[in-house]
Design a protein around this motif. Structure first.
Motif, PDB file in Angstrom:
ATOM      1  N   GLY A 136     -65.307  11.896  14.705  1.00  0.00           N
ATOM      2  CA  GLY A 136     -66.473  12.540  14.114  1.00  0.00           C
ATOM      3  C   GLY A 136     -67.664  11.639  13.899  1.00  0.00           C
ATOM      4  N   PHE A 137     -67.706  10.480  14.567  1.00  0.00           N
ATOM      5  CA  PHE A 137     -68.831   9.553  14.373  1.00  0.00           C
ATOM      6  C   PHE A 137     -69.265   8.989  15.721  1.00  0.00           C
ATOM      7  CE2 PHE A 137     -71.304   5.900  13.319  1.00  0.00           C
ATOM      8  CZ  PHE A 137     -71.759   6.070  12.020  1.00  0.00           C
ATOM      9  N   TRP A 138     -70.573   9.149  16.017  1.00  0.00           N
ATOM     10  CA  TRP A 138     -71.162   8.620  17.245  1.00  0.00           C
ATOM     11  C   TRP A 138     -72.342   7.722  16.889  1.00  0.00           C
ATOM     12  CZ3 TRP A 138     -69.424  13.455  16.390  1.00  0.00           C
ATOM     13  CH2 TRP A 138     -68.498  14.000  17.286  1.00  0.00           C
ATOM     14  N   ASN A 139     -72.571   6.712  17.722  1.00  0.00           N
ATOM     15  CA  ASN A 139     -73.710   5.820  17.533  1.00  0.00           C
ATOM     16  C   ASN A 139     -74.489   5.721  18.829  1.00  0.00           C
ATOM     17  OD1 ASN A 139     -74.760   2.628  17.558  1.00  0.00           O
ATOM     18  ND2 ASN A 139     -74.978   3.658  15.580  1.00  0.00           N
ATOM     19  N   MET A 146     -79.264   5.060  16.010  1.00  0.00           N
ATOM     20  CA  MET A 146     -79.103   6.390  15.442  1.00  0.00           C
ATOM     21  C   MET A 146     -77.608   6.684  15.420  1.00  0.00           C
ATOM     22  SD  MET A 146     -80.611  10.073  16.811  1.00  0.00           S
ATOM     23  CE  MET A 146     -80.112   9.809  18.507  1.00  0.00           C
ATOM     24  N   SER A 147     -77.139   7.323  14.369  1.00  0.00           N
ATOM     25  CA  SER A 147     -75.742   7.748  14.310  1.00  0.00           C
ATOM     26  C   SER A 147     -75.683   9.252  14.078  1.00  0.00           C
ATOM     27  CB  SER A 147     -74.990   7.020  13.190  1.00  0.00           C
ATOM     28  OG  SER A 147     -74.864   5.639  13.473  1.00  0.00           O
ATOM     29  N   ASN A 169     -67.467  21.401   8.385  1.00  0.00           N
ATOM     30  CA  ASN A 169     -67.926  22.757   8.695  1.00  0.00           C
ATOM     31  C   ASN A 169     -68.385  22.902  10.142  1.00  0.00           C
ATOM     32  OD1 ASN A 169     -70.417  21.478   8.781  1.00  0.00           O
ATOM     33  ND2 ASN A 169     -71.229  22.456   6.928  1.00  0.00           N
ATOM     34  N   GLY A 170     -68.247  21.832  10.932  1.00  0.00           N
ATOM     35  CA  GLY A 170     -68.624  21.871  12.334  1.00  0.00           C
ATOM     36  C   GLY A 170     -70.057  21.475  12.604  1.00  0.00           C
ATOM     37  N   LYS A 171     -70.848  21.313  11.543  1.00  0.00           N
ATOM     38  CA  LYS A 171     -72.239  20.908  11.719  1.00  0.00           C
ATOM     39  C   LYS A 171     -72.357  19.386  11.718  1.00  0.00           C
ATOM     40  CE  LYS A 171     -74.240  25.185   9.966  1.00  0.00           C
ATOM     41  NZ  LYS A 171     -75.238  25.804   9.052  1.00  0.00           N
ATOM     42  N   PHE A 172     -73.585  18.904  11.936  1.00  0.00           N
ATOM     43  CA  PHE A 172     -73.788  17.475  12.148  1.00  0.00           C
ATOM     44  C   PHE A 172     -74.909  16.930  11.267  1.00  0.00           C
ATOM     45  CE2 PHE A 172     -71.921  19.187  15.954  1.00  0.00           C
ATOM     46  CZ  PHE A 172     -71.028  18.211  16.380  1.00  0.00           C
ATOM     47  N   ALA A 199     -63.807   9.284   7.258  1.00  0.00           N
ATOM     48  CA  ALA A 199     -62.896   9.771   8.292  1.00  0.00           C
ATOM     49  C   ALA A 199     -62.799   8.810   9.473  1.00  0.00           C
ATOM     50  CB  ALA A 199     -63.341  11.152   8.767  1.00  0.00           C
ATOM     51  N   SER A 200     -63.909   8.171   9.819  1.00  0.00           N
ATOM     52  CA  SER A 200     -63.902   7.208  10.926  1.00  0.00           C
ATOM     53  C   SER A 200     -63.886   5.766  10.438  1.00  0.00           C
ATOM     54  CB  SER A 200     -65.133   7.416  11.814  1.00  0.00           C
ATOM     55  OG  SER A 200     -66.325   7.128  11.098  1.00  0.00           O
TER      56      SER A 200
END
Length: 316
Positions: free
Chosen positions: A46-49, A66-67, A73-76, A190-191
């Motif tokens: 659930g974490f992108w950079n 940017m992360s 809830n499925g949103k970001f 979580a990550s």
């Protein structure tokens, strides 16, 4: 004028790591190396950079970031922004259903402002939250809230936690040309990933010019402005920041750290930051003694704001 400003930024950022008492080599190998610019990289569940370009004097890329964090809830949440290109926009659109699932965009560093107007033009529907300086400077963006408000920082807990460092000026950092020390720390349990802009810097593979100025492979350090204007000019400020960092390390067992300047450390980041903080103790002593001599009364300069809560999320 542009060259003059770039020169100031150059001097403030490229003080050699070898001259900084707080700089340390990485304690563990890094699983994230040679990340291309303007691409989404999965750091953990659930974490992108995204690594972005930010050049000084049009020569040296010190990067920015940017992360993106996915909520239950499925949103970001989008944490900070970078200059977009078509490929990155396609990746974000695919991840977020053309931006429809972006719940909020959050600006964590007072001086990371350049990419926000263009990002807002691409994604105007989410709520935007920023630092006091963002709200003052980028008036074309209808900001929903101020990160100086503890209720905003707590809005996504326990999924995402945010804290402002103690002992430093967040509302009105001065001088603007060099005091880029403070930023909101964002932790994603979580990550086990920590997103932090200038306060902590990490250089995995600095380029040739950076190495000329003393940057070594795998070096981690506090932003150079910690030695001058980064902290409040009081004897207690360095220790307030140190104690705040100790609480962060106690409360947040992060394994990865994403630093705007100049990279990502995947694995072992908690040990690296712990070693960095321990190594910085003589620096804190030196700064405290200097501040006590110059400012024996311990008064804050006009326009500065006290920030002395060293635990929790400063909402108490």
């Amino acid at each position: 004028m542009i060259f003059g400003l770039s020169s100031i930024l150059f001097r403030s950022i490229f003080q050699p790591f070898r001259t900084m008492a707080s700089a340390i080599p990485a304690q563990t190998p890094n699983a994230a190396q040679n990340l291309d610019k303007n691409e989404l990289y999965s750091i953990g569940p659930g974490f992108w950079n995204v690594r972005g370009r930010f050049k000084i004097l049009k020569l040296i890329d010190i990067e920015t970031q940017m992360s993106i964090i996915q909520l239950r809830n499925g949103k970001f949440l989008v944490i900070d922004t970078v200059e977009m290109n078509d490929r990155l926009r396609q990746e974000i659109d695919q991840l977020t259903n053309n931006g429809e699932k972006i719940e909020a965009v959050i600006a964590t560093h007072p001086f990371h402002t350049l990419a926000f107007p263009a990002f807002y033009q691409l994604y105007p529907k989410p709520a935007y939250y920023g630092t006091p300086r963002h709200l003052r400077r980028l008036t074309d963006i209808p900001w929903k809230g101020d990160l100086d408000d503890c209720n905003i920082r707590k809005k996504w807990e326990p999924e995402v936690e945010m804290r402002i460092p103690a002992g430093a000026e967040f509302i009105n950092p001065q001088p603007e040309s060099s005091n880029h020390f403070i930023s909101v720390f964002v932790y994603h349990p979580a990550s086990r990933t920590l997103h932090v802009d200038d306060t902590i810097m990490y250089a995995e593979k600095p380029g040739f010019l950076l190495k000329v100025f003393g940057y070594k492979d795998g070096a981690m350090a506090f932003h150079p402005s910690i030695k001058n204007a980064g902290l409040h000019p009081t004897a207690e400020a360095p220790y307030l920041f140190r104690d705040w960092m100790r609480n962060v390390l106690k409360d947040w067992p992060f394994d990865n750290i994403c630093c705007a300047h100049m990279g990502v450390k995947m694995g072992g980041a908690h040990a690296d930051v712990s070693a960095l903080l321990e190594r910085a103790e003589p620096l804190f002593d030196k700064i405290s003694a200097k501040n006590k001599k110059k400012n024996p009364s311990g008064e804050l300069p006009p326009g500065n704001h006290p920030n002395i809560n060293v635990s929790g999320d400063e909402c108490g």
